[in-house]
Design a protein around this motif. Sequence first.
Motif: not given
Length: 68
Positions: A46-55
């Motif tokens: 499953x894919x997960x995304x770094x919160x810092x990059x998303x923000x």
Amino acid sequence: MSAQRADSDILLTPSEVASMFRVDPKTVTRWAKAGKLSAVRTLGGHRRYHEAEVRSLLEGVPKQRPTD
């Protein structure tokens, strides 16, 4: 562990990212495939995304104007 390090370790699901951008989770997956957003794969694939990059990406998105 420093506070900054702890924040960068937070991973978000495609649904969480999609709700932040108000798009469909499939759109988030397409962004990752296109290289617009980096994804980490879990052991289950499953894919997960770094919160810092998303923000940081979210800060560059224009705000919606209220509708009258």
